[in-house]
Design a protein around this motif. Structure first.
Motif, PDB file in Angstrom:
ATOM      1  N   VAL A  58      42.089  51.370  52.550  1.00  0.00           N
ATOM      2  CA  VAL A  58      41.676  52.282  51.473  1.00  0.00           C
ATOM      3  C   VAL A  58      42.450  51.910  50.208  1.00  0.00           C
ATOM      4  O   VAL A  58      43.642  51.594  50.264  1.00  0.00           O
ATOM      5  CB  VAL A  58      41.881  53.770  51.876  1.00  0.00           C
ATOM      6  CG1 VAL A  58      43.331  54.106  52.182  1.00  0.00           C
ATOM      7  CG2 VAL A  58      41.324  54.698  50.802  1.00  0.00           C
ATOM      8  N   VAL A  59      41.746  51.890  49.094  1.00  0.00           N
ATOM      9  CA  VAL A  59      42.382  51.547  47.817  1.00  0.00           C
ATOM     10  C   VAL A  59      42.730  52.857  47.108  1.00  0.00           C
ATOM     11  O   VAL A  59      41.846  53.673  46.829  1.00  0.00           O
ATOM     12  CB  VAL A  59      41.454  50.685  46.947  1.00  0.00           C
ATOM     13  CG1 VAL A  59      42.130  50.311  45.626  1.00  0.00           C
ATOM     14  CG2 VAL A  59      41.060  49.417  47.704  1.00  0.00           C
ATOM     15  N   LEU A  60      44.030  53.047  46.871  1.00  0.00           N
ATOM     16  CA  LEU A  60      44.487  54.312  46.297  1.00  0.00           C
ATOM     17  C   LEU A  60      44.921  54.129  44.853  1.00  0.00           C
ATOM     18  O   LEU A  60      45.741  53.251  44.549  1.00  0.00           O
ATOM     19  CB  LEU A  60      45.635  54.866  47.146  1.00  0.00           C
ATOM     20  CG  LEU A  60      45.219  55.205  48.587  1.00  0.00           C
ATOM     21  CD1 LEU A  60      46.424  55.609  49.421  1.00  0.00           C
ATOM     22  CD2 LEU A  60      44.173  56.336  48.585  1.00  0.00           C
ATOM     23  N   PRO A  83      40.477  41.437  35.563  1.00  0.00           N
ATOM     24  CA  PRO A  83      40.462  40.073  36.100  1.00  0.00           C
ATOM     25  C   PRO A  83      39.271  39.833  37.030  1.00  0.00           C
ATOM     26  O   PRO A  83      39.073  38.718  37.493  1.00  0.00           O
ATOM     27  CB  PRO A  83      41.759  40.034  36.919  1.00  0.00           C
ATOM     28  CG  PRO A  83      41.945  41.440  37.407  1.00  0.00           C
ATOM     29  CD  PRO A  83      41.363  42.332  36.336  1.00  0.00           C
ATOM     30  N   GLU A  84      38.464  40.890  37.311  1.00  0.00           N
ATOM     31  CA  GLU A  84      37.547  40.784  38.457  1.00  0.00           C
ATOM     32  C   GLU A  84      36.065  40.849  38.098  1.00  0.00           C
ATOM     33  O   GLU A  84      35.552  41.865  37.635  1.00  0.00           O
ATOM     34  CB  GLU A  84      37.878  41.890  39.474  1.00  0.00           C
ATOM     35  CG  GLU A  84      37.089  41.715  40.764  1.00  0.00           C
ATOM     36  CD  GLU A  84      37.725  42.406  41.957  1.00  0.00           C
ATOM     37  OE1 GLU A  84      38.879  42.864  41.849  1.00  0.00           O
ATOM     38  OE2 GLU A  84      37.060  42.492  42.996  1.00  0.00           O
ATOM     39  N   LEU A  85      35.375  39.734  38.400  1.00  0.00           N
ATOM     40  CA  LEU A  85      33.919  39.659  38.214  1.00  0.00           C
ATOM     41  C   LEU A  85      33.230  40.168  39.475  1.00  0.00           C
ATOM     42  O   LEU A  85      33.467  39.652  40.571  1.00  0.00           O
ATOM     43  CB  LEU A  85      33.521  38.195  37.989  1.00  0.00           C
ATOM     44  CG  LEU A  85      32.013  37.941  37.904  1.00  0.00           C
ATOM     45  CD1 LEU A  85      31.460  38.449  36.582  1.00  0.00           C
ATOM     46  CD2 LEU A  85      31.696  36.455  38.082  1.00  0.00           C
ATOM     47  N   ALA A 125      41.653  40.665  45.987  1.00  0.00           N
ATOM     48  CA  ALA A 125      42.425  41.668  46.742  1.00  0.00           C
ATOM     49  C   ALA A 125      43.608  40.932  47.326  1.00  0.00           C
ATOM     50  O   ALA A 125      43.453  39.818  47.839  1.00  0.00           O
ATOM     51  CB  ALA A 125      41.587  42.313  47.830  1.00  0.00           C
ATOM     52  N   GLY A 126      44.778  41.596  47.278  1.00  0.00           N
ATOM     53  CA  GLY A 126      46.020  40.949  47.648  1.00  0.00           C
ATOM     54  C   GLY A 126      46.709  40.545  46.358  1.00  0.00           C
ATOM     55  O   GLY A 126      46.155  39.771  45.574  1.00  0.00           O
ATOM     56  N   THR A 127      47.881  41.134  46.125  1.00  0.00           N
ATOM     57  CA  THR A 127      48.523  41.026  44.805  1.00  0.00           C
ATOM     58  C   THR A 127      50.025  40.900  44.935  1.00  0.00           C
ATOM     59  O   THR A 127      50.619  41.522  45.825  1.00  0.00           O
ATOM     60  CB  THR A 127      48.222  42.317  43.992  1.00  0.00           C
ATOM     61  OG1 THR A 127      46.805  42.481  43.919  1.00  0.00           O
ATOM     62  CG2 THR A 127      48.804  42.279  42.598  1.00  0.00           C
ATOM     63  N   ALA A 164      37.343  46.108  47.404  1.00  0.00           N
ATOM     64  CA  ALA A 164      38.433  45.795  46.457  1.00  0.00           C
ATOM     65  C   ALA A 164      38.881  47.034  45.701  1.00  0.00           C
ATOM     66  O   ALA A 164      40.013  47.099  45.213  1.00  0.00           O
ATOM     67  CB  ALA A 164      37.990  44.722  45.462  1.00  0.00           C
ATOM     68  N   VAL A 165      37.982  48.023  45.589  1.00  0.00           N
ATOM     69  CA  VAL A 165      38.365  49.265  44.895  1.00  0.00           C
ATOM     70  C   VAL A 165      38.139  50.513  45.738  1.00  0.00           C
ATOM     71  O   VAL A 165      38.548  51.606  45.355  1.00  0.00           O
ATOM     72  CB  VAL A 165      37.623  49.427  43.545  1.00  0.00           C
ATOM     73  CG1 VAL A 165      38.210  48.501  42.493  1.00  0.00           C
ATOM     74  CG2 VAL A 165      36.126  49.232  43.674  1.00  0.00           C
ATOM     75  N   CYS A 166      37.478  50.383  46.898  1.00  0.00           N
ATOM     76  CA  CYS A 166      37.211  51.553  47.738  1.00  0.00           C
ATOM     77  C   CYS A 166      37.915  51.390  49.086  1.00  0.00           C
ATOM     78  O   CYS A 166      38.967  52.002  49.306  1.00  0.00           O
ATOM     79  CB  CYS A 166      35.702  51.722  47.903  1.00  0.00           C
ATOM     80  SG  CYS A 166      35.254  53.217  48.793  1.00  0.00           S
TER      81      CYS A 166
HETATM   82  C1  ISC Z   1      42.378  48.442  42.151  1.00  0.00           C
HETATM   83  C2  ISC Z   1      42.893  47.523  41.356  1.00  0.00           C
HETATM   84  O1  ISC Z   1      42.910  46.190  41.682  1.00  0.00           O
HETATM   85  C3  ISC Z   1      42.074  45.638  42.667  1.00  0.00           C
HETATM   86  C4  ISC Z   1      41.789  44.270  42.239  1.00  0.00           C
HETATM   87  C5  ISC Z   1      42.589  43.225  42.574  1.00  0.00           C
HETATM   88  C6  ISC Z   1      43.598  43.393  43.546  1.00  0.00           C
HETATM   89  C7  ISC Z   1      43.741  44.566  44.215  1.00  0.00           C
HETATM   90  C8  ISC Z   1      44.775  44.746  45.248  1.00  0.00           C
HETATM   91  O2  ISC Z   1      45.486  43.783  45.585  1.00  0.00           O
HETATM   92  O3  ISC Z   1      44.953  45.868  45.741  1.00  0.00           O
HETATM   93  C9  ISC Z   1      42.777  45.651  44.021  1.00  0.00           C
HETATM   94  O4  ISC Z   1      41.862  45.468  45.037  1.00  0.00           O
HETATM   95  C10 ISC Z   1      43.452  47.857  40.051  1.00  0.00           C
HETATM   96  O5  ISC Z   1      43.782  46.965  39.286  1.00  0.00           O
HETATM   97  O6  ISC Z   1      43.534  49.048  39.742  1.00  0.00           O
END
Ligand code: ISC
Length: 388
Positions: free
Chosen positions: A131-133, A187-189, A204-206, A294-296
């Motif tokens: 889950v993306v928070l 950064p995301e297309l 995803a992965g930062t 990537a966002v959900c």
């Molecule tokens: C949800 C975000 O990044 C997304 C895009 C790239 C890497 C992300 C990550 O590693 O969590 C996220 O999925 C944001 O910038 O708010």
């Protein structure tokens, strides 16, 4: 109340990527589908594009994170493409604008750590994988920001980004309930279409970047090998690959991600391409993709419910889609990330982080702060003095 910055001007939309900069002003017709689903939006967009109006054959706009909610798509009165979007160096900010102070965080730093811990517990007990928070932070300056200058700084500071600006009339929930200017450097297309060739580059992965080159390189190498980040990334690629296999011919899906740098962070990214099948509209594909994990998160419904039940603020347009489409169905739609909404001397910024079973609350909090720095830097916020 109307902000002084947007009261006097025609609605404005700007989108810059790969050295091209679209500037669209005014509105001649809004896209008003019967329902905000892929086929309905695709049909309504085509109708607006085909209408015999003295206006460019272009539709621009923004769609919310919650794809079932209405977005704002319209045919502008005027539009022009410029090359070489952001020449020059950033102008130094007036001291008044650079002295920012955080006035509000939702959730608080401790609230966000608890939220991540709760998500990890839920994931470990089964039924939810990722889950993306998100969270948001509001900063105030001694004088109003000029959205146009902030946009230019975003562009200069983030030459590889999808740099966006749109006047929002309000009514999109949360921080977007009132009028403001929404802008950022994503950064995301999510989808581009050229002829029938479609392309997406999910991230995803930062990990944060470092000013010392060797340390920065070590951080990027560690990201490429990080089991946690590769797992986080794989949910996104699997979900998108499923849609591309169903909707495109000749889908190309690399087996491993590559490094994608921004000035603030390193990401894992995978470029996926295909040929849109059977004359479908890119909007149909877009609505099948959005919101990606990537966002959900994954599985989609469980992740969305967790976000709605626990995140504690209404995302509105944050993590939505921003972009344009023309009459030949060429288009570019980016995720509305690394940005915020400006209202006079108040700026609210947003960022999220993907949480999986092995996530650590403190690391995810730091990641969101690193992501917020993209917008903060363009506002003139100073490292160390403004902790988002
Ligand atoms: C949800 C975000 O990044 C997304 C895009 C790239 C890497 C992300 C990550 O590693 O969590 C996220 O999925 C944001 O910038 O708010």
């Amino acid at each position: 109340m109307m902000s002084s910055s947007s009261a006097a001007r025609e609605p404005r939309f700007e989108f810059a990527s790969s050295g091209r900069h679209l500037v669209a002003t005014g509105v001649v017709r809004h896209v008003e589908p019967r329902s905000w689903v892929g086929t309905g939006v695709a049909r309504a967009v085509e109708e607006v594009l085909a209408a015999p109006l003295e206006a460019p054959q272009l539709v621009v706009g923004v769609l919310p994170f919650d794809s079932a909610r209405p977005g704002m798509l319209y045919r502008p009165a005027e539009a022009c493409w410029r090359s070489c979007a952001f020449p020059g160096r950033p102008e130094p900010f007036a001291p008044s604008a650079s002295t920012t102070a955080v006035t509000d965080r939702r959730p608080s730093h401790q609230g966000y750590r608890c939220l991540v811990a709760k998500a990890v517990e839920t994931i470990r007990s089964g039924g939810l994988d990722k889950v993306v928070l998100g969270r948001c932070a509001t900063v105030c300056a001694a004088a109003p920001w000029d959205p146009q200058s902030v946009f230019v700084r975003l562009g200069i500071q983030n030459p590889d980004a999808f740099v966006y600006l749109i006047d929002v009339p309000g009514g999109y929930g949360g921080e977007f309930a009132q009028e403001g200017v929404f802008l950022g450097a994503s950064p995301e297309l999510v989808l581009s279409c050229s002829g029938s060739r479609v392309r997406t580059v999910p991230l995803a992965g930062t990990t944060a970047r470092w000013s010392e080159p060797e340390r920065d390189e070590r951080a990027s190498e560690a990201l490429l090998e990080s089991g946690k980040d590769l797992a986080e990334h794989s949910y996104v690629v699997r979900a998108i690959a499923r849609v591309f296999r169903a909707r495109t011919d000749d889908p190309r899906i690399p087996s491993r991600p590559r490094l994608v740098p921004t000035p603030a962070v390193w990401h894992l990214g995978t470029e996926i391409t295909g040929t849109l099948r059977g004359g479908a509209s890119p909007f149909e594909l877009l609505y099948e993709l959005h919101p990606t994990p990537a966002v959900c998160g994954w599985p989609h419904e469980r992740a969305r419910d967790f976000i709605v039940d626990h995140e504690g603020f209404d995302r509105g347009l944050f993590a939505g889609l921003i972009g344009w489409i023309d009459a030949d169905r060429n288009c570019e739609w980016a995720l509305a990330l690394r940005g915020g909404v400006l209202r006079g001397d108040r700026a609210t910024m947003f960022a999220g982080a993907g949480v999986i079973a092995t996530s650590e609350p403190e690391a995810e909090l730091r990641e969101t702060a690193a992501k917020m720095r993209t917008f903060l830097a363009a506002l003139g916020g100073q490292e160390g003095r403004t902790d988002p």
